[in-house]
Enzyme design. Structure first.
Site, mmCIF file in Angstrom:
data_model
loop_
_atom_site.group_PDB
_atom_site.id
_atom_site.type_symbol
_atom_site.label_atom_id
_atom_site.label_comp_id
_atom_site.label_asym_id
_atom_site.label_seq_id
_atom_site.Cartn_x
_atom_site.Cartn_y
_atom_site.Cartn_z
ATOM 1 N N TYR A 202 0.866 -1.176 0.000
ATOM 2 C CA TYR A 202 0.000 0.000 0.000
ATOM 3 C C TYR A 202 0.903 1.227 0.000
ATOM 4 O O TYR A 202 1.536 1.545 1.010
ATOM 5 C CB TYR A 202 -0.892 0.027 1.232
ATOM 6 C CG TYR A 202 -2.167 -0.791 1.113
ATOM 7 C CD1 TYR A 202 -3.407 -0.161 1.022
ATOM 8 C CD2 TYR A 202 -2.133 -2.176 1.077
ATOM 9 C CE1 TYR A 202 -4.577 -0.902 0.913
ATOM 10 C CE2 TYR A 202 -3.292 -2.925 0.966
ATOM 11 C CZ TYR A 202 -4.512 -2.284 0.893
ATOM 12 O OH TYR A 202 -5.667 -3.016 0.780
ATOM 13 N N HIS A 234 -4.315 -3.052 -7.741
ATOM 14 C CA HIS A 234 -5.565 -3.581 -7.210
ATOM 15 C C HIS A 234 -6.606 -2.490 -7.042
ATOM 16 O O HIS A 234 -7.766 -2.640 -7.423
ATOM 17 C CB HIS A 234 -5.280 -4.263 -5.867
ATOM 18 C CG HIS A 234 -6.481 -4.697 -5.110
ATOM 19 N ND1 HIS A 234 -7.243 -3.831 -4.346
ATOM 20 C CD2 HIS A 234 -7.070 -5.913 -4.990
ATOM 21 C CE1 HIS A 234 -8.225 -4.502 -3.776
ATOM 22 N NE2 HIS A 234 -8.157 -5.753 -4.149
ATOM 23 N N HIS A 235 -6.226 -1.394 -6.430
ATOM 24 C CA HIS A 235 -7.148 -0.257 -6.319
ATOM 25 C C HIS A 235 -6.356 1.035 -6.128
ATOM 26 O O HIS A 235 -5.181 1.024 -5.760
ATOM 27 C CB HIS A 235 -8.174 -0.454 -5.179
ATOM 28 C CG HIS A 235 -7.626 -0.248 -3.794
ATOM 29 N ND1 HIS A 235 -7.576 -1.244 -2.856
ATOM 30 C CD2 HIS A 235 -7.118 0.848 -3.159
ATOM 31 C CE1 HIS A 235 -7.071 -0.783 -1.724
ATOM 32 N NE2 HIS A 235 -6.783 0.487 -1.897
ATOM 33 N N HIS A 302 -2.769 0.415 -4.159
ATOM 34 C CA HIS A 302 -2.553 -0.938 -3.642
ATOM 35 C C HIS A 302 -2.012 -1.811 -4.769
ATOM 36 O O HIS A 302 -2.656 -1.988 -5.795
ATOM 37 C CB HIS A 302 -3.877 -1.497 -3.106
ATOM 38 C CG HIS A 302 -3.797 -2.932 -2.681
ATOM 39 N ND1 HIS A 302 -4.925 -3.679 -2.411
ATOM 40 C CD2 HIS A 302 -2.744 -3.772 -2.482
ATOM 41 C CE1 HIS A 302 -4.567 -4.904 -2.066
ATOM 42 N NE2 HIS A 302 -3.254 -4.985 -2.111
ATOM 43 N N HIS A 383 -17.169 -3.462 -2.860
ATOM 44 C CA HIS A 383 -15.789 -3.977 -2.819
ATOM 45 C C HIS A 383 -15.648 -5.124 -1.837
ATOM 46 O O HIS A 383 -15.906 -4.981 -0.635
ATOM 47 C CB HIS A 383 -14.832 -2.855 -2.427
ATOM 48 C CG HIS A 383 -13.394 -3.270 -2.391
ATOM 49 N ND1 HIS A 383 -12.692 -3.611 -3.522
ATOM 50 C CD2 HIS A 383 -12.511 -3.407 -1.352
ATOM 51 C CE1 HIS A 383 -11.442 -3.932 -3.193
ATOM 52 N NE2 HIS A 383 -11.315 -3.823 -1.886
ATOM 53 N N HIS A 385 -12.768 -8.846 -1.668
ATOM 54 C CA HIS A 385 -11.595 -9.435 -2.319
ATOM 55 C C HIS A 385 -11.987 -10.754 -2.968
ATOM 56 O O HIS A 385 -13.130 -10.940 -3.382
ATOM 57 C CB HIS A 385 -10.455 -9.568 -1.311
ATOM 58 C CG HIS A 385 -9.838 -8.256 -0.936
ATOM 59 N ND1 HIS A 385 -8.842 -8.114 0.011
ATOM 60 C CD2 HIS A 385 -10.076 -6.998 -1.378
ATOM 61 C CE1 HIS A 385 -8.496 -6.850 0.127
ATOM 62 N NE2 HIS A 385 -9.238 -6.146 -0.705
ATOM 63 N N MET A 458 -12.440 -7.953 2.593
ATOM 64 C CA MET A 458 -13.119 -6.710 2.916
ATOM 65 C C MET A 458 -14.590 -6.862 2.583
ATOM 66 O O MET A 458 -14.981 -7.735 1.812
ATOM 67 C CB MET A 458 -12.515 -5.527 2.150
ATOM 68 C CG MET A 458 -11.088 -5.195 2.518
ATOM 69 S SD MET A 458 -10.498 -3.691 1.697
ATOM 70 C CE MET A 458 -8.830 -3.605 2.366
#
Length: 606
Positions: A202, A234-235, A302, A383, A385, A458
Site C-alpha cells: 500500500y 488492485h485499487h 494498492h 468492494h 476481495h 473486505m
C-alpha cells in the site's frame, strides 16, 4: 437422420430485417478488440436489445453463463449462409460437452448481416423469460459468452469462445450527461515509484488539489495505470485531508510504522480492478476552491505483486476533470460496511458465509458539527476481495426496510466499477444502512481475516451522495468476544476473542453457528469525520426482505413455428454439435418443416 438433413438442405430459407432501436452502450468482449457488443435496455417493457459483431463469415453466438461454464449456459447461434439466407435460434448448455436447441425460443432476431470479413447479429429478449433454460438478465454482474466459427457448420466446441463480465443495466452515457464546455485536467499519481518485491504493498503520498481562484467542480475521473503494471494495481483511492492536518512528505507504506501516512479518511474518488472512467450526474460534483474544501489529498495505490516481479517502476494514479461550470450540489462519498481489521473473519471450507456491517446515522448531526441534510444517494461502488460472491446494501427507517439500495449477487472481483442508481434514494438522519457480504472459501483450509492483502477480505460499499457533509465513514463489526464465547472459546476482550477464533475447529455446525452469532450479537459502529473525529455507537442486524423477482414474460414460440421465419440448424451432425441428439422431435419436425416450406413460399420471405 440422413433424410431429415436432406430435407433441411432443400428448405426455403426466409430472411428479413426489423428496425433496430438506438443502442447506447458498447464494449469489446475480447482483448484483441475484434468482438464488439452494443446493447440497451427498455426497463418499462423489461426488454434487452443486443447487437454482436464478430470477425467471422460463419456462425456466431452470444449469451450468458454461470461462471464461464457451458453447463446451464443460455445463448443464441446465428449466421448467414452463402446464398444469403439466414439461420438463428436459442440454445442451452446441457454439460461441458453438449449443447441443445431450446424447444422454447425466447430470443427475437432483428437483423443478421454479413460482409467479406464479419457477421453482425441484432436480437432482443425479455429480462426474465418463462423458459427454465434461459438465464435472467438482472442488475448483477453477468458473465457473457461470445463465440464464432470459420463456416456455417456449427462445431461449437471447436469455435473461438470468449467470456467477459459485464454490468448491463447502465443508466447513461457520458454524452447523455452533457460534459461541460470548459474543463481542465489534473493528475494525482505516483512518480517513478519502485514497486517492492512483495505480494502486498500500500503506497501512500500526499498531493495538493488543483489551485483555483473560484469554486470549481470535479465532474469526472479516470484511471491512469502504468501499462506494464495493469495486473498488479488492485485499487486506487483518493482521500480528502482536513485543512488542519499536519501531513508528511514522500511516499511510504499507508498502514506501516509511520501512522501519519494513514491520515485522511474521507474518500473523494476511487477506482478498483476492472473499473473505468466515471462521470458524475449533471446535478452534482466534488467542490474545490472554497475555504471549506480540502486542499490536500492522500493518494493510496494498492499493488498485488504475487509473482514477486523485480524492477517494476510505477506512475499510476487518477486523472481528475474539473470545471468552473458549477453543478447544483456538492457531492460526498460515505464508506460503509464491515470494519476491516482485525475483527472480520470468514471460516474455511464454506460454500456460503455471510458477514454484516451496520451504519446507524442517528449521531451524524452531533459528530458532523452542523445539521446533516437528507443524503441523496445516486451511485455506489461495492468492494470485496477474492472470496466475495455477492453484496447487498439495505436501507432501514424507523426499524422498517425501505429498499435494497444496491446489490450485486454475482459479484466479480475483476469488475469493480462505480455504478449509478436508476433513481436517487434518500437517506434521512436516523436511518440505518446494512451491508451484507456473501463469501465462498471452499478452496481454503485456514481462516480468512479482514485485512489489506487481496488474500484477506473486505466488505465495503462506497455510497455517492449529495449534499456533502463531514462524515467520512460509518462501519460496524460484531462483538467478537461474544462470538468467541458462543463458539466455546474463552475470551475476556476483543483481542482475546480474535485470538480464540483461531482455535475453533471448523465444520458445517461451527460455520453455521458462527454466521448466526455474528448476525445476532450487538454491533459496534464506528463513525469517523474528515477531521478524524471518531464516535463509537451500537447497532444490530435487521432481517432483509428479498426483492420480488420480475414476472416472467413469455414471447416464446415453439421451435417448429419459429422455423417459419428462420432455419434453426444448417446441415449439422450430432458429432459436430457435441450432442447426442440435436433433433429430439424427429418425426414431428419433418412434418412441421413441410409446413415451413409452404409458409415461406406464401410469405415470400419476411
Amino acid at each position: 437422420m440422413k433424410y431429415l438433413l436432406f430435407f433441411i438442405s432443400t428448405l426455403c430459407l426466409c430472411s428479413g430485417h426489423h428496425t433496430i432501436p438506438l443502442l447506447r452502450f458498447s464494449v469489446f468482449l475480447d482483448p484483441r478488440h475484434e468482438i464488439y457488443l452494443r446493447w440497451d435496455h427498455d426497463d418499462e417493457d423489461a426488454m434487452m436489445t443486443f447487437e454482436l459483431q464478430a470477425p467471422s463469415t460463419g456462425w456466431v453466438a452470444f449469451g450468458f453463463t454461470h461462471n464461464k461454464k457451458i453447463t446451464g449456459a443460455d445463448f443464441v447461434i446465428g449466421g448467414v449462409l452463402p446464398d444469403g439466407n439466414i439461420y438463428f435460434s436459442d440454445w442451452h448448455g446441457v454439460n461441458e460437452e453438449t449443447i441443445l436447441e431450446d424447444e422454447s425460443q425466447d430470443y427475437e432476431l432483428l437483423s443478421l448481416t454479413q460482409d467479406a470479413t464479419s457477421t453482425t447479429m441484432a436480437f432482443q429478449r425479455y429480462f426474465r423469460t418463462c423458459d427454465q433454460n434461459d438465464l435472467d438478465i438482472t442488475g448483477d454482474t453477468l458473465r457473457v459468452l461470445a463465440a464464432y466459427g470459420t463456416n456455417d457448420t456449427i462445431d461449437f466446441f471447436k469455435g473461438r469462445i470468449v467470456h467477459k463480465s459485464l454490468f448491463l443495466m447502465l443508466q447513461s452515457t457520458e454524452e447523455e450527461l452533457q460534459p461541460p464546455s470548459v474543463y481542465h485536467v489534473y493528475d494525482l499519481k505516483l512518480n517513478d515509484f519502485p514497486v517492492p518485491v512483495d505480494d502486498t504493498t500500500y503506497a501512500c503520498t500526499f498531493i495538493p488539489l488543483p489551485i483555483v481562484k473560484t469554486k470549481h467542480h470535479i465532474y469526472k475521473f479516470e484511471p491512469q495505470i502504468t501499462p506494464r503494471n495493469i495486473t498488479l494495481v488492485h485499487h486506487i483511492l483518493v482521500y480528502a485531508c482536513g485543512n488542519a492536518s499536519a501531513l508528511p512528505s514522500g511516499v511510504s507504506d499507508c498502514y506501516g510504522a509511520d501512522p501519519a501516512f494513514a491520515l485522511c479518511s474521507q474518500v473523494v474518488v476511487g477506482w478498483a480492478v476492472g473499473g473505468g472512467s466515471y462521470m458524475f450526474p449533471n446535478e452534482t460534483g466534488i467542490s474545490i476552491g472554497t475555504p471549506l474544501d480540502p486542499q490536500w489529498i492522500r493518494l493510496e495505490v494498492h499493488f498485488s505483486n504475487f509473482d514477486l516481479i523485480p524492477g517494476l517502476i510505477d506512475n499510476s494514479g487518477l486523472r481528475l476533470y474539473y470545471t468552473p461550470e458549477l453543478r447544483p450540489h456538492d457531492m460526498g462519498i460515505l464508506q460503509t460496511g464491515v470494519f476491516i481489521f482485525p475483527i472480520h473473519f470468514i471460516p474455511p471450507g464454506t460454500d456460503s458465509f455471510m458477514s454484516y456491517g451496520v451504519c446507524n446515522t442517528s449521531h451524524f448531526e452531533e459528530i458532523n458539527g452542523a445539521p446533516v441534510p437528507d443524503m441523496h444517494v445516486f451511485g455506489y461502488l461495492l468492494h470485496t476481495h477474492l472470496a466475495g460472491r455477492g453484496l447487498r446494501g439495505v436501507l432501514y427507517r424507523n426499524g422498517q426496510q425501505v429498499t435494497i439500495l444496491c446489490e450485486d449477487n454475482k459479484y466479480d472481483f475483476n469488475l469493480q466499477e462505480a455504478r449509478n442508481l436508476k433513481e436517487t434514494v434518500v437517506m434521512k438522519p436516523g436511518d440505518e444502512f446494512l451491508l451484507e457480504c456473501r463469501y465462498q472459501t471452499l478452496d481454503r483450509t485456514e481462516l480468512t481475516f479482514g485485512g489489506p492483502s487481496t488474500l484477506n477480505e473486505m466488505c465495503l460499499a462506497f455510497l455517492f451522495y449529495y449534499p456533502r457533509n463531514n462524515i467520512s465513514s460509518c462501519m460496524g463489526y460484531p462483538d467478537i468476544q461474544h462470538v468467541a464465547n458462543e463458539l466455546g472459546q474463552e475470551a475476556s476482550d476483543a483481542v482475546e476473542g480474535m485470538m480464540a477464533i483461531n482455535l475453533v475447529e471448523w465444520d458445517n455446525d461451527t460455520i453455521k453457528k458462527a454466521e448466526k452469532t455474528c448476525k445476532e450479537v450487538d454491533q459496534i459502529v464506528i463513525i469517523k469525520t474528515i477531521d478524524e473525529v471518531v464516535r463509537n455507537d451500537t447497532g444490530f442486524i435487521r432481517d432483509i426482505i428479498d426483492s420480488e423477482p420480475l414476472p416472467c414474460k413469455d414471447i416464446s414460440h415453439p421451435l417448429a413455428k419459429r422455423q417459419a421465419k428462420y432455419l434453426t440448424t444448417p446441415l449439422l451432425t450430432s458429432e459436430a454439435m457435441g450432442t447426442k441428439d440435436i433433433f429430439p422431435l424427429h418425426v414431428l419436425r419433418v412434418i412441421l418443416l413441410g409446413f415451413t416450406w409452404l409458409l415461406c413460399i406464401s410469405q415470400g420471405g419476411l
